[in-house]
Design a protein around this motif. Structure first.
Motif, PDB file in Angstrom:
ATOM      1  N   ARG A  91     -21.538   0.843 -32.848  1.00 38.44           N
ATOM      2  CA  ARG A  91     -20.545   0.975 -31.781  1.00 38.44           C
ATOM      3  C   ARG A  91     -20.582  -0.258 -30.911  1.00 38.44           C
ATOM      4  NH1 ARG A  91     -22.499   7.127 -30.742  1.00 38.44           N
ATOM      5  NH2 ARG A  91     -20.871   8.074 -31.952  1.00 38.44           N
ATOM      6  N   HIS A 113     -20.011  17.105 -37.260  1.00 37.05           N
ATOM      7  CA  HIS A 113     -21.377  16.995 -36.742  1.00 37.05           C
ATOM      8  C   HIS A 113     -21.405  17.288 -35.249  1.00 37.05           C
ATOM      9  CE1 HIS A 113     -19.497  13.069 -36.093  1.00 37.05           C
ATOM     10  NE2 HIS A 113     -20.317  12.915 -35.079  1.00 37.05           N
ATOM     11  N   GLU A 115     -23.027  15.600 -32.041  1.00 33.64           N
ATOM     12  CA  GLU A 115     -23.512  14.248 -31.787  1.00 33.64           C
ATOM     13  C   GLU A 115     -25.048  14.245 -31.658  1.00 33.64           C
ATOM     14  OE1 GLU A 115     -21.186  12.101 -31.992  1.00 33.64           O
ATOM     15  OE2 GLU A 115     -22.516  10.391 -31.839  1.00 33.64           O
ATOM     16  N   HIS A 305     -17.546  17.760 -34.038  1.00 30.03           N
ATOM     17  CA  HIS A 305     -16.371  16.898 -34.200  1.00 30.03           C
ATOM     18  C   HIS A 305     -16.523  16.080 -35.477  1.00 30.03           C
ATOM     19  CE1 HIS A 305     -19.298  14.420 -32.015  1.00 30.03           C
ATOM     20  NE2 HIS A 305     -18.755  13.394 -32.645  1.00 30.03           N
TER      21      HIS A 305
HETATM   22 FE   FE2 Z   1     -19.800  11.661 -33.473  1.00 29.84          FE
END
Ligand code: FE2
Length: 331
Positions: A91, A113, A115, A305
């Motif tokens: 990221r 999943h 997070e 999500h």
């Molecule tokens: Fe995620």
């Protein structure tokens, strides 16, 4: 009191709505003072996230990353910075609190999943902001993990019991340098926030991991035994783990998904039951159909999500709040 705005495909469970949608058109008082509006409704928004699993803010005056940063700051949650997280995803930070959701290629499907459920440290809250939707695809599916838990209890009770009794262990091979071509390409240096192998070993020891160095400089790390289920309140449990994503999706040139996860007593998972988990999650999925300016507020303990593949450029940003620690307690 904030009220729900009905949208297509919205789900109902008992007295909850998933996702709970708040329409900015009903809140003209937020124009020009969005951060203050969020502050005023902070407690209610946080309660709604936990009760319903996810809250979608649509049609509010949100125009760019600074406005999203204002929103998450106004929620008043302790920031969970990406650099301190043990996330496997590559990221890029845009502000102290806001980073790109995942740099993995557009063709990669990211499976359901919670997070960082595969690590001892996880965020209680995850917030997404759509700066620009994809040209096609690119929805963020979400699903209620308490509903998934109840379905598994009815359909795969032995598997669920085994998960509860033995917990899980995850194994992941991290490269020495970031590999943005992979959804789990974050280097061990970045993941662990260290520079040297000695520092990496110190951090892993503190976290209760076991590890093995590979000849090419990659690090194979295995978590301590972690729980597979979380009790949110009496009678409400969620399937809080990384079974679907790890078993079905932790695949790149370094990782073999069949070796990525096992029960805490070293026994393998029931492949048919895992497949059923993934199918049920898909059956109860709600695809957030992003529009520019949308913000989704998710209680990461309640809802999972994922990400659909997409075409064109897609700018979805994320922010994490409230670091929590999980550890396995045998019953
Ligand atoms: Fe995620």
């Amino acid at each position: 009191m904030l009220s729900n705005f009905p949208v297509e495909g919205q789900q109902s469970y008992d007295d909850t709505t998933f996702p709970f949608v708040i329409n900015g058109a009903n809140h003209p008082e937020a124009v020009g003072r969005f951060g203050e509006w969020v502050s005023e409704y902070r407690d209610e928004l946080l309660d709604l996230m936990t009760k319903h699993g996810a809250v979608l803010l649509r049609g509010f005056p949100v125009d760019g990353i600074p406005d999203f940063d204002t929103c998450v700051t106004a929620l008043g949650l302790e920031n969970f910075p990406y650099k301190k997280s043990l996330s496997n995803a590559v990221r890029v930070n845009k502000t102290e609190r806001v980073f790109t959701a995942n740099e993995a290629p557009s063709t990669a499907q990211i499976l359901f999943h919670h997070e960082m459920a595969q690590t001892p440290l996880f965020p209680e809250h995850i917030m997404f902001y759509c700066e620009k939707p994809a040209d096609a695809g690119g929805a963020t599916p979400i699903c209620r993990s308490d509903v998934l838990y109840d379905r598994l209890k009815a359909e795969c009770p032995e598997f669920l019991q085994k998960c509860e009794d033995a917990g899980l262990k995850y194994t992941n091979v991290m490269p020495s340098d970031n590999d943005a071509q992979s959804g789990l390409g974050r280097s061990w240096r970045s993941t662990l926030g260290v520079e040297t192998k000695e520092e990496a070993e110190g951090r892993l020891r503190d976290l209760g991991y076991s590890w093995e160095w590979q000849e090419d400089g990659c690090l194979k790390a295995t978590t301590p035994q972690l729980p597979a289920v979380m009790e949110i309140s009496p009678g409400r449990s969620t399937f809080f783990n990384q079974i679907i994503a790890a078993y079905c999706g932790w695949k790149d040139e370094r990782n073999d998904p069949s070796k990525a996860i096992r029960h805490g007593d070293e026994t393998p998972l029931d492949a048919a039951a895992v497949l059923r988990c993934a199918e049920i999650a898909e059956e109860i999925a709600f695809d957030v159909p992003w529009q520019a300016g949308d913000i989704a507020l998710i209680d990461n303990r309640i809802a999972m999500h994922a990400r659909r593949p997409f075409k064109g450029s897609r700018k979805v940003l994320a922010s994490l709040g409230t670091m929590r620690r999980q550890s396995f307690v045998s019953s």
